[in-house]
Enzyme design. Structure first.
Site, PDB file in Angstrom:
ATOM      1  N   HIS A   1      37.588  49.849  54.191  1.00 26.70           N
ATOM      2  CA  HIS A   1      38.295  48.732  53.555  1.00 26.70           C
ATOM      3  C   HIS A   1      38.817  49.138  52.171  1.00 26.70           C
ATOM      4  CE1 HIS A   1      38.262  44.090  53.291  1.00 26.70           C
ATOM      5  NE2 HIS A   1      39.104  44.549  52.399  1.00 26.70           N
TER       6      HIS A   1
ATOM      7  N   LEU B   1      45.337  50.406  49.044  1.00 30.16           N
ATOM      8  CA  LEU B   1      46.015  51.511  48.352  1.00 30.16           C
ATOM      9  C   LEU B   1      47.268  51.057  47.607  1.00 30.16           C
ATOM     10  CD1 LEU B   1      45.649  54.416  50.953  1.00 30.16           C
ATOM     11  CD2 LEU B   1      44.494  54.182  48.744  1.00 30.16           C
TER      12      LEU B   1
ATOM     13  N   ASN C   1      47.877  44.699  53.447  1.00 24.97           N
ATOM     14  CA  ASN C   1      48.564  43.718  52.583  1.00 24.97           C
ATOM     15  C   ASN C   1      49.374  44.410  51.494  1.00 24.97           C
ATOM     16  OD1 ASN C   1      46.167  44.552  51.372  1.00 24.97           O
ATOM     17  ND2 ASN C   1      45.907  42.645  50.243  1.00 24.97           N
TER      18      ASN C   1
ATOM     19  N   HIS D   1      33.556  42.260  54.317  1.00 24.29           N
ATOM     20  CA  HIS D   1      32.832  41.879  53.088  1.00 24.29           C
ATOM     21  C   HIS D   1      31.981  40.609  53.186  1.00 24.29           C
ATOM     22  CE1 HIS D   1      36.617  39.740  52.969  1.00 24.29           C
ATOM     23  NE2 HIS D   1      37.286  40.748  52.426  1.00 24.29           N
TER      24      HIS D   1
ATOM     25  N   ASN E   1      37.266  38.374  45.734  1.00 22.08           N
ATOM     26  CA  ASN E   1      37.296  37.507  46.903  1.00 22.08           C
ATOM     27  C   ASN E   1      36.796  38.270  48.126  1.00 22.08           C
ATOM     28  OD1 ASN E   1      37.844  35.660  48.876  1.00 22.08           O
ATOM     29  ND2 ASN E   1      40.079  35.725  48.675  1.00 22.08           N
TER      30      ASN E   1
ATOM     31  N   ASP F   1      36.183  47.606  49.646  1.00 20.46           N
ATOM     32  CA  ASP F   1      37.179  46.595  49.250  1.00 20.46           C
ATOM     33  C   ASP F   1      37.811  46.986  47.904  1.00 20.46           C
ATOM     34  OD1 ASP F   1      38.839  44.422  49.309  1.00 20.46           O
ATOM     35  OD2 ASP F   1      37.284  42.929  48.957  1.00 20.46           O
TER      36      ASP F   1
END
Lengths: 433, 309
Positions: A64, A67, A98, A237, A283, A310
């Site tokens: 996770h 980049l 994303n 997560h 988050n 993350d």
């Protein structure tokens, strides 16, 4: 022919078994043309690294990573992100979709892979979006992306909240053997302004919060959908004790659900938010002590399968807002192993085999990476190895990071700093030996 | 005292000093020439990221009556939507040579963050759902006068704070300050408008206004924000008024002399009836007047003693 001999290292392989595996224990490791070979066959020309007192573990894999390239190259590029990954001991990472544009087509996925190959510091595997543009309404080209080798799909940052779309996604990817990685968070329950854990601290500070139920309820729903579709779910997560309970319940019923926890959710708590420092806005949010304890326990007993960073780099100006307005996320590639060693090994919650399982073997299995990733070292397989000094500690300096971003929650904190050498696909990508 | 960000940061002696000085400042508004030279040459910027009429005007008048140069900057729409970070906005304003920044922001914690980016004194004029310390101070000033004049007069007083506690910065600041003064705040709201963790605030909590009203020395009604009405916090305005409005009937249930307060602006007929707002024991206009005196006091406490070269 290139030959690398790492001598005197203590190899920890993890609990998996394999007939051609390198035996665990202190030994020399020979890598010829990027693949493990019998050290007794090393030639006089081999490059030699003395690793007395050091430990080698299968190369870390991050399920996770953000980049930011393409689209936000001021926050991170594939070059800088993978450099940070190498410094953190990662041989491979999965790049979340994303970006701008979103990785929701086969072409976009190929582009990310190419950028990773060009950078060369860590193997980069694109995660495909579940829905077009992460909008949560129409499926992205899951099949075409899968044909290019994408094995994990996620709308991370957004929950696939439409239960029918989630069902379709799980069903559709089943023939590909792929897995849907869900950002489990009921957006209606949490509300658009939520920025920290809903509880005593949020109430006192006047910050809108996410209740734990916003996460656990979606995991429970998705577990049922996974059972219905006989598919595979990965929960990104995990951050609450309630979610851990739901995961235990789902696994006990034989549902193919895997889960990850971030290093920061193993160490940091809601208390960090007291000063309204947006560095700690993440988050899912940081949670109270009891959740942290539950996560450590769940990672130790295998309810949570893997650690994932993350890693969420942000340009400085995106964090220089009031807490509620600042971007979510914190960097974590370079500090991940240190935090896991501190919270899991140094606390006695996990042994080194367990750590190898959670940081390399399980991530590799979840994402079905192959190519010597996520398996114990085997003769003839590509070498992916992280050499560490388990006792080494240092004070974290965010300005010394390879990442372009400085949103490092551990700045000024002393932590284990174990990574000495990283080898990815047979090549040394980082070394301070 | 370098900044005023939260009532939690104030020692009881600070509170007393602010309220005592406010008594002196209150005399200014009865003079024909409402001007003191105390802050001549000092620059106070009201940096408001959120609409406000009374708080901004109150700070503006307070600064002007102390002879400070007062500049109002409306950053409504927020630095975020303009694409500028809060830090850049603050640095830009501070670079103009500002002595004090009075900040209102729609997001909790913004004034605290601002203190890291400027040497100016920072006064929190309301931040999100967090705090509104000068409102709590002016409420205390008003009630102190009502109760009879000194800090001891708060001891043991039960003061109901009624309404949207979850989203109220006024409630948070008042709970802290009233407890500091020895009073016993009672929070009254439907469960949907009661914040998470309120049990740890160290005060009585109730969802039954009628059970509370007869035994309090003051009742502070909070404004129901219109945008909350469609948020599912309560079914209809009518139902809210019946459950939690200070109606004529409830006014008659109050002990004689019970103070009625409201930070304004009021929704007459919703959380407070016209009878309550205009009752003899309503202190609502006194609160407005006290606002100027208390803000003069705060500005003087922060800026008045400094070298004015």
């Amino acid at each position: 022919m290139t030959e690398l001999l790492i001598s005197g290292v203590r190899l920890v392989t993890g609990p998996d078994d394999h007939a051609d595996a390198l035996p665990a224990g202190t030994q020399d490791i020979l890598i010829v043309n990027g693949r493990y070979a019998d050290p007794s066959q090393s030639s006089a020309d081999a490059t030699r690294i003395s690793a007395d007192g050091l430990t080698a573990i299968p190369g870390l894999i991050d399920l996770h990573t953000h980049l930011r390239e393409p689209g936000r190259e001021d926050a991170e590029t594939v070059e800088t992100g993978t450099l940070a990954a190498a410094r953190g001991g990662f041989a491979a990472l999965l790049a979340m979709p994303n970006t701008v544009p979103v990785t929701d087509t086969a072409e976009a996925a190929e582009y990310i892979r190419t950028l990773g190959e060009k950078a060369g510091h860590a193997q980069v595997f694109p995660v495909g979006a579940v829905s077009k543009g992460l909008a949560g309404t129409e499926l992205a080209e899951l099949g075409l992306m899968a044909r290019t080798g994408v094995t994990l799909f996620s709308d991370d940052g957004h929950c696939v909240f439409d239960s029918r779309l989630m069902r379709r996604a799980l069903e559709y990817v089943r023939p590909f053997g792929a897995r849907i990685a869900q950002h489990s968070q009921d957006p209606r329950l949490a509300g658009p302004d939520a920025c920290c854990h809903e509880g005593e601290v949020s109430g006192r500070l006047g910050l809108p919060g996410w209740p734990s139920a916003a996460e656990a309820s979606v995991i429970a729903r998705d577990a049922e959908l996974t059972k219905l579709t006989r598919s595979r779910l990965h929960v990104c997560h995990v951050s609450t004790a309630e979610s851990v309970d739901v995961l235990r319940w789902a696994k006990k019923r034989g549902i193919d659900v895997t889960a990850e926890v971030t290093p920061h959710h193993l160490l940091l708590t809601t208390a960090e938010v007291e000063g309204y420092d947006p560095t700690y806005k993440v988050n899912p949010p940081l949670r109270p002590d009891e959740d942290v304890a539950a996560l450590v326990g769940a990672l130790a007993d295998g309810t949570i399968d893997a650690v994932a960073t993350d890693h969420a780099p942000h340009a400085r100006h995106d964090k220089e807002h009031a807490f509620g307005d600042a971007a979510y996320g914190m960097v974590g590639l370079e500090t991940a192993l240190g935090v896991v060693v501190e919270t899991m090994i140094n606390s006695g919650a996990l042994d080194w085999d367990g750590l190898v399982s959670r940081t390399s073997l399980a991530p590799g299995r979840i994402a079905r990476l192959g190519d010597g990733l996520g398996v114990r070292p085997v003769f003839g397989a590509p070498a992916n190895l992280t050499v560490i000094d388990p006792g080494r500690r240092a004070t974290v300096d965010r300005d010394a990071s390879a990442s372009l971003s400085r949103n490092n929650p551990y700045h000024g904190r002393e932590l284990p700093d174990p990574v000495m050498i990283t080898i990815a696909a047979g090549a040394i990508t980082y070394s301070r030996v | 005292m370098r900044h005023l960000l939260s009532t939690a940061d104030l020692e009881l002696t600070d509170v007393t000093a602010i309220l005592d000085l406010a008594e002196e400042m209150a005399d200014v508004q009865h003079r024909s020439i409402k001007k003191l030279p105390a802050l001549r040459g000092r620059t106070v910027v009201n940096l408001f990221f959120e609409d406000s009429t009374r708080t901004r005007s109150s700070f503006e008048i307070a600064g002007k009556w102390l002879s400070a140069d007062v500049i109002n900057i409306s950053a409504k729409g927020s630095s975020v939507s303009k694409g500028e970070s809060l830090r850049d906005t603050v640095l830009t304003v501070a670079a103009m040579g500002v002595d004090a920044l009075v900040i209102r922001h729609m997001t909790s914690g913004a004034p605290l963050q601002v203190t890291g980016w400027t040497d100016a004194h920072v006064i929190n004029a309301g931040d999100g759902m967090h705090e509104h310390p000068t409102q709590a101070l002016l409420d205390a000033f008003t009630l102190r006068r009502h109760f009879g004049g000194d800090t001891g007069s708060f001891s043991g007083r039960r003061i109901a704070i009624v309404g949207d506690i979850t989203h109220s910065r006024v409630a948070r600041s008042n709970v802290i300050l009233l407890k500091k003064l020895g009073a016993r705040p009672v929070l009254v709201a439907p469960p949907t408008l009661m914040p998470a963790g309120v049990d740890s605030w160290g005060c009585e909590v109730s969802d039954d206004l009628d059970a509370v009203l007869g035994g309090v020395d003051a009742v502070m009604m909070l404004r129901v924000q219109r945008e909350r009405m469609s948020g599912g916090y309560f079914p209809t305005p009518r139902e809210y008024t019946i459950g939690y409005g200070l109606t004529r009937e409830r006014v008659s249930a109050l002990k004689p002399g019970t103070a009625i307060c409201h930070p304004g602006p009021m929704n007459r007929g919703l959380e407070i009836s016209a009878d309550a707002a205009d009752a003899a024991n309503s202190l609502i206009l006194d609160q407005v007047a006290a606002g100027v005196a208390v803000r003069m006091s705060v500005l003087y406490q922060l800026l008045g003693g400094e070298d004015q070269q």
